[in-house]
Design a protein around this motif. Structure first.
Motif, PDB file in Angstrom:
ATOM      1  N   VAL B 120       0.865  -1.172   0.000  1.00  0.00           N
ATOM      2  CA  VAL B 120       0.000   0.000   0.000  1.00  0.00           C
ATOM      3  C   VAL B 120       0.904   1.225   0.000  1.00  0.00           C
ATOM      4  N   VAL B 121       0.646   2.147  -0.912  1.00  0.00           N
ATOM      5  CA  VAL B 121       1.441   3.379  -0.952  1.00  0.00           C
ATOM      6  C   VAL B 121       0.594   4.500  -0.338  1.00  0.00           C
ATOM      7  N   PRO B 122       1.035   5.076   0.775  1.00  0.00           N
ATOM      8  CA  PRO B 122       0.212   6.110   1.423  1.00  0.00           C
ATOM      9  C   PRO B 122       0.153   7.398   0.604  1.00  0.00           C
ATOM     10  N   MET B 123      -0.977   8.079   0.718  1.00  0.00           N
ATOM     11  CA  MET B 123      -1.213   9.315  -0.042  1.00  0.00           C
ATOM     12  C   MET B 123      -0.134  10.366   0.205  1.00  0.00           C
ATOM     13  N   GLN B 124       0.289  10.491   1.465  1.00  0.00           N
ATOM     14  CA  GLN B 124       1.273  11.529   1.810  1.00  0.00           C
ATOM     15  C   GLN B 124       2.583  11.340   1.031  1.00  0.00           C
ATOM     16  N   LEU B 125       2.945  10.069   0.854  1.00  0.00           N
ATOM     17  CA  LEU B 125       4.174   9.765   0.114  1.00  0.00           C
ATOM     18  C   LEU B 125       4.001  10.126  -1.373  1.00  0.00           C
ATOM     19  N   SER B 128       4.264  13.800  -1.961  1.00  0.00           N
ATOM     20  CA  SER B 128       5.631  14.324  -1.971  1.00  0.00           C
ATOM     21  C   SER B 128       6.285  14.069  -3.332  1.00  0.00           C
ATOM     22  N   VAL B 129       5.964  12.941  -3.967  1.00  0.00           N
ATOM     23  CA  VAL B 129       6.498  12.664  -5.314  1.00  0.00           C
ATOM     24  C   VAL B 129       5.930  13.686  -6.302  1.00  0.00           C
ATOM     25  N   ARG B 144      -7.698   9.809  -4.379  1.00  0.00           N
ATOM     26  CA  ARG B 144      -6.803   8.683  -4.114  1.00  0.00           C
ATOM     27  C   ARG B 144      -6.317   8.016  -5.416  1.00  0.00           C
TER      28      ARG B 144
END
Lengths: 86, 445
Positions: B120-125, B128-129, B144
């Protein structure tokens, strides 16, 4: 190494999933949860991680606060609302 | 003016009540062609980690890669905005995201794609990308879909891949029966043979090309090449008119979500992982027809569950005994109040089999009846003829195992889109080149 971003050294351990994470991947909510668990925990109890999103309201819910009907999931709150309306 | 290379990613455009990210992409293809774009690849249908909790259906995202005249740059975002506004149904669980990247896809986006296949890739990460790499994006709802949108662009389908021909019906007729004729699908399978996969369930004979929900997909045919799926579609007849069709290049049927070997201690919720361990508790059938067994490695132990829809696969798994060494291909189901963290089994590799031993009392040499113990250290006594064997010992019988080492999968009807099916074992399109000029009619209209 941080299990979430794989960029920085891990300094903390998530209280829910046990992942070792860096300070940036620890949710800033005073919960000691990693960003993944903060994103995915049950929006009703907050105690367990969610299994699916409710087909009506979109809330992420754990297995105790959602009911599976075929492929769909309905959360406890929407079921209660339907009962009241009915 | 110069030439610009663009990559558009999109995800989470479907909702439980309709819509489909691939259908949205097909509409976008039509509009972009009016700008005179040059396609660099078939549209990419990228299936991501099937264990994430907020997916609507199959967790598929789409990427379009093309070149165009720099003068149309601004128009692309206008087109995306317009289609998003007209297409997206407002629904609490529909959170569309569309991203646009120019020229080279940054390494951070490629990393995100690798990650989104099994974690799972969190939204916050992701945010930042998006900030660091100046990604242009449009979202609706909670947005999302931007996670899958970026992952689809970053993926690039650089490993093994397959194709899917998707036929769509009228958006006003999505509540009607599709009426796909099973006999026509069987004829299709006979004609194209091993050029297709996972279109019919061999156990039940059920056709798998028609979805069940109220989405615009009329049917989808999976195969090894664009020409094969295009030819296959000519055999299929349906009760509804095909309004549009398109061929996607995809990672379906490649098994690429299950490439990470993880120890029991290293497992985390929602992970797609391969876990090697010894069976420590033999499979037990639970209420509802689900089978549960336990495995352990040097770092810990965990329950594994095989669910009722897996059909005959459960019968194979039921033959496992303690001590068998297996590799479980699984998605990690988070713990709940009623069960600990569990592996949802997608497949099992039997590495080696333990001896299955049964210990019994010896048979009476006089009458052939199985004897009973005569008491501690007193040997055995026959209850029928009274014969006593003072020095006889228990007999150990090594049973013949009916399971053999190898890989076992549930039937196609219970497989994930990403599962590498039996028909594709040892098969790969890696290195194969299917140029778009070899199938000029890859979409219609």
């Amino acid at each position: 190494m941080c299990e979430v971003c794989e960029r920085a050294p891990a300094e903390y351990q998530c209280a829910l999933c046990g992942a070792h994470v860096c300070s940036r991947c620890l949710a800033g909510t005073g919960t000691q949860l990693c960003l993944v668990c903060e994103d995915t925990r049950c929006s009703i109890c907050g105690e367990y991680l969610s299994s699916r999103a409710c087909n009506i309201c979109g809330r992420l819910v754990c297995e105790d606060h959602g009911v599976r009907v075929g492929e769909a999931t309905y959360c406890e709150l929407c079921i209660a609302q339907e009962d009241t309306t009915a | 003016m110069g030439i610009l290379t663009l990559h558009i990613g999109m995800d989470d455009i479907d909702s439980p009540s309709g819509g489909c990210t691939t259908h949205f992409a097909s509409l976008l293809v039509g509009q972009l062609e009016e700008l005179g774009v040059t396609w660099l690849d078939y549209p990419n249908l990228v299936r991501l980690n099937p264990n994430v909790p907020y997916r609507t259906r199959g967790n598929g995202a789409v990427a379009l890669h093309f070149r165009m005249d720099m003068k149309h740059r601004e128009k692309v975002m206008d087109i995306i905005e317009a289609i998003l506004d007209s297409y997206v149904e407002e629904h609490a669980n529909t959170n569309p995201g569309v991203v646009v990247l120019e020229d080279r896809v940054p390494e951070s986006v490629q990393w995100l794609a690798r990650r989104a296949l099994w974690r799972v890739v969190p939204m916050q990460l992701v945010q930042s990308v998006v900030r660091c790499d100046s990604v242009q994006y449009r979202t609706r709802g909670r947005g999302r879909g931007i996670v899958g949108a970026l992952a689809a662009v970053g993926h690039g389908l650089t490993g093994d891949y397959t194709f899917e021909f998707l036929a769509y019906r009228d958006l006003d007729e999505t509540e009607e029966e599709r009426g796909v004729d099973p006999a026509s699908v069987r004829r299709m399978q006979e004609a194209l043979g091993d050029q297709l996969f996972s279109n019919i369930d061999p156990e039940t004979g059920r056709i798998l090309i028609a979805p069940k929900g109220p989405d615009p997909v009329l049917y989808g045919i999976r195969g090894e090449s664009p020409n094969a799926v295009r030819a296959a579609a000519t055999h299929v007849s349906a009760g509804q008119e095909v309004q549009m069709w398109i061929i996607f290049r995809t990672n379906q049927g490649t098994g690429e979500h299950l490439t990470h070997r993880v120890s029991v201690r290293g497992l985390r919720p929602y992970m797609a992982a391969v876990v090697e361990g010894q069976v420590t508790s033999r499979p037990v059938m639970m209420r509802g027809g689900h089978l549960v067994f336990g495995i352990e490695d040097q770092t810990g132990s965990i329950d594994c569950a095989v669910y009722e829809p897996s059909g005959s696969f459960r019968g194979l798994i039921a033959r496992l005994v303690n001590g068998d060494l297996i590799r479980v291909h699984a998605g990690v189901r988070p713990a709940s109040r009623s069960h600990p963290m569990t592996l949802n089994v997608e497949g099992v590799e039997v590495v080696s089999l333990a001896e299955k031993r049964t210990v019994t009392n010896p048979v009476c040499p006089a009458c052939g009846k199985r004897m009973k113990s005569a008491g501690r250290g007193k040997g055995f006594k026959c209850v029928r003829c009274g014969h006593i064997e003072r020095h006889a010992e228990k007999v150990v019988v090594v049973e013949r195992r009916t399971l053999t080492p190898g890989t076992y999968l549930p039937p196609p009807r219970a497989q994930r889109h990403l599962t590498r099916p039996v028909e594709r074992a040892g098969r790969s399109n890696l290195g194969a080149i299917f140029t778009m000029s070899s199938t000029p009619d890859w979409h219609w209209p």
